[in-house]
Design an enzyme around this catalytic site. Structure first.
Site, PDB file in Angstrom:
ATOM      1  N   ASP A  54      15.345 -17.257   2.128  1.00  0.00           N
ATOM      2  CA  ASP A  54      16.168 -18.324   1.573  1.00  0.00           C
ATOM      3  C   ASP A  54      15.568 -19.680   1.946  1.00  0.00           C
ATOM      4  OD1 ASP A  54      18.309 -19.779   0.472  1.00  0.00           O
ATOM      5  OD2 ASP A  54      19.684 -18.171   0.923  1.00  0.00           O
ATOM      6  N   HIS A  82      13.320 -20.981  -0.522  1.00  0.00           N
ATOM      7  CA  HIS A  82      13.989 -22.116  -1.159  1.00  0.00           C
ATOM      8  C   HIS A  82      13.532 -23.491  -0.695  1.00  0.00           C
ATOM      9  CE1 HIS A  82      17.744 -19.864  -2.824  1.00  0.00           C
ATOM     10  NE2 HIS A  82      16.621 -19.312  -3.178  1.00  0.00           N
TER      11      HIS A  82
END
Ligand SMILES: *[C@@H]1O[C@H](CO)[C@@H](O)[C@H](O)[C@H]1NC(C)=O
Ligand SMILES: *[C@@H]1O[C@H](CO)[C@@H](O)[C@H](O)[C@H]1NC(C)=O
Ligand SMILES: *[C@@H]1O[C@H](CO)[C@@H](O)[C@H](O)[C@H]1NC(C)=O
Length: 400
Positions: free
Chosen positions: A225, A248
């Site tokens: 993430d 991310h």
């Protein structure tokens, strides 16, 4: 007479000093007197088998480390190399007697291998709390063994730490974010490697909240993430030479979730690399929140097939009932300079601001092309004010 006596005294003192110094060096080199007190978990019954639960040995070693006055040097908790220590969720709490504490991890710390080891659904696996001048370093590994329960717990949590130093370790397979920092003031996080499978969810590399004056540099992370997430009430954070992919990217936020008042300011992200991530430099806020994100710099960023290299998203979560005029975390004074590389999506730059608007957004010397040869990329804006100089793609939508 006076003169001679003084000289004689000096000579005598020097001789005594030499004798003492030699004796001390001998004792030190033979390990008879430790340079500073060390508390080796192996001496507290830790087996390092990787199978037995060694938590109690760590707790006892911590009690002695934290209870040491520091008069003989900085108390050091030692986790020896070449062994694997299985630990259940546990907190190492201060305040400690000594003004500083060292935790030297050369071995591997591993989480329980079955759910029964996670009694009581704790939020974190290993917690360091209220410890000032804590220095956690070594060549060891922190293995959250997270694949069984992605999302359940964060691996390493530092809470209310002053002047935290964390360096050298390899963090792998956390069930949630690998490292969380909250309520801390001052510190350096450097030379870490953070690894989790791309398919894992919510495994942020480092999650920061309620913290100021943090210097983060020289990290390699490939997690599922956000690599680094900067949350509310956080200021004066420098992030330098962080190399990420996939995942991310570096995120400010999300801020203002569920009506929260969040503030983030004075963040500098420099000399970073993003590869194959869904976002590069991201600022995300919820509609309906309040506060601000300001004085933020992203400089010298290299992109390799990143989905959204530059993105401000003030609609990170929007309810149908909420109008564009709803309150929002105010985004201002954000500078993007010297970006270079490729975008995997058509929209390389998205400046999507709510009715409150974003102001003083500056882009300069940006060169982002498509990762697909021959394709062009574009920029889009909504309520974004500022200036753009020497940018590819051009950003005509930016309002003055
Ligand atoms: C961040 O970097 C700036 C220089 O760009 C420096 O003045 C400041 O002290 C640094 N802050 C931290 C917390 O390292
Ligand atoms: C830009 O960042 C890269 C690392 O990504 C570094 O090698 C290079 O020296 C930096 N350039 C400047 C001008 O700081
Ligand atoms: C901004 O976000 C909203 C909500 O996600 C979306 O409908 C809109 O198309 C976006 N605008 C731009 C310019 O990206």
């Amino acid at each position: 007479m006076q003169w001679d006596l003084e000289n004689a005294t000096k000579g005598f003192a020097a001789a005594i000093y030499l004798v003492l110094f030699t004796a001390l060096s001998t004792l030190l080199s033979h390990g008879i007197v430790a340079a500073s007190p060390t508390y080796n978990v192996a001496n507290y019954g830790a087996t390092g088998s990787g199978v037995n639960d060694d938590t109690q040995a760590f707790v006892k070693a911590w009690e002695d480390t934290c209870g040491d006055s520091g008069a003989q040097g900085t108390p050091t908790l030692v986790v020896p190399g070449g062994k694997k220590f299985q630990l259940s969720p546990v907190s190492f709490k201060g305040p400690c007697k000594s003004t500083s504490i060292i935790v030297q991890i050369d071995g591997t710390l591993v989480a329980p291998s079955s759910l029964s080891g996670w009694k009581g659904c704790p939020d974190s696996w290993l917690v360091f709390q209220d410890v000032a001048n804590l220095n956690v370093h070594g060549s060891g590994q922190v293995d959250g063994r997270g694949s069984l329960w992605w999302g359940r717990a964060q691996a390493l949590f530092f809470q209310h730490c002053i002047n935290l130093v964390l360096s050298g370790l390899h963090h792998i397979n956390s069930p949630r974010n690998h490292i969380a920092i909250s309520g801390c003031d001052g510190g350096t996080i450097s030379n870490l490697q953070i690894t989790a499978p791309e398919t894992s969810t919510n495994t942020d590399g480092i999650d920061i909240a309620n913290t100021k004056h943090l210097d983060i540099h020289d990290l390699i992370c490939d997690t599922g993430d956000d690599r680094i997430a900067i949350n509310g009430q956080t200021s004066y954070i420098n992030i330098t030479r962080v190399s990420c992919g996939p995942g991310h990217g570096i995120s400010i936020g999300s801020l203002g979730a569920h009506g929260a008042h969040d503030t983030v300011e004075e963040v500098q992200v420099r000399n970073c690399n993003f590869k194959g991530s869904t976002n590069g430099a991201r600022i995300k806020t919820w509609q309906g929140g309040s506060g601000y994100a300001k004085s933020i710099v992203f400089d010298n960023i290299t992109l390799n097939a990143v989905d959204n290299p530059i993105i401000i998203d003030q609609f990170y979560s929007i309810k149908a009932a909420q109008e564009n005029t709803a309150s929002s975390v105010v985004v201002s004074d954000v500078t993007y300079t010297n970006f270079q590389g490729t975008s995997a999506s058509d929209q390389a730059i998205i400046l999507n601001c709510s009715g409150v608007g974003c102001s003083k957004i500056t882009l300069e010397n940006i060169d982002i092309t498509s990762s697909t040869p021959g394709k062009t990329v574009t920029a889009s804006c909504e309520n974004a004010h500022g200036s753009a100089t020497s940018t590819t793609p051009p950003i005509p939508c930016l309002l003055r």
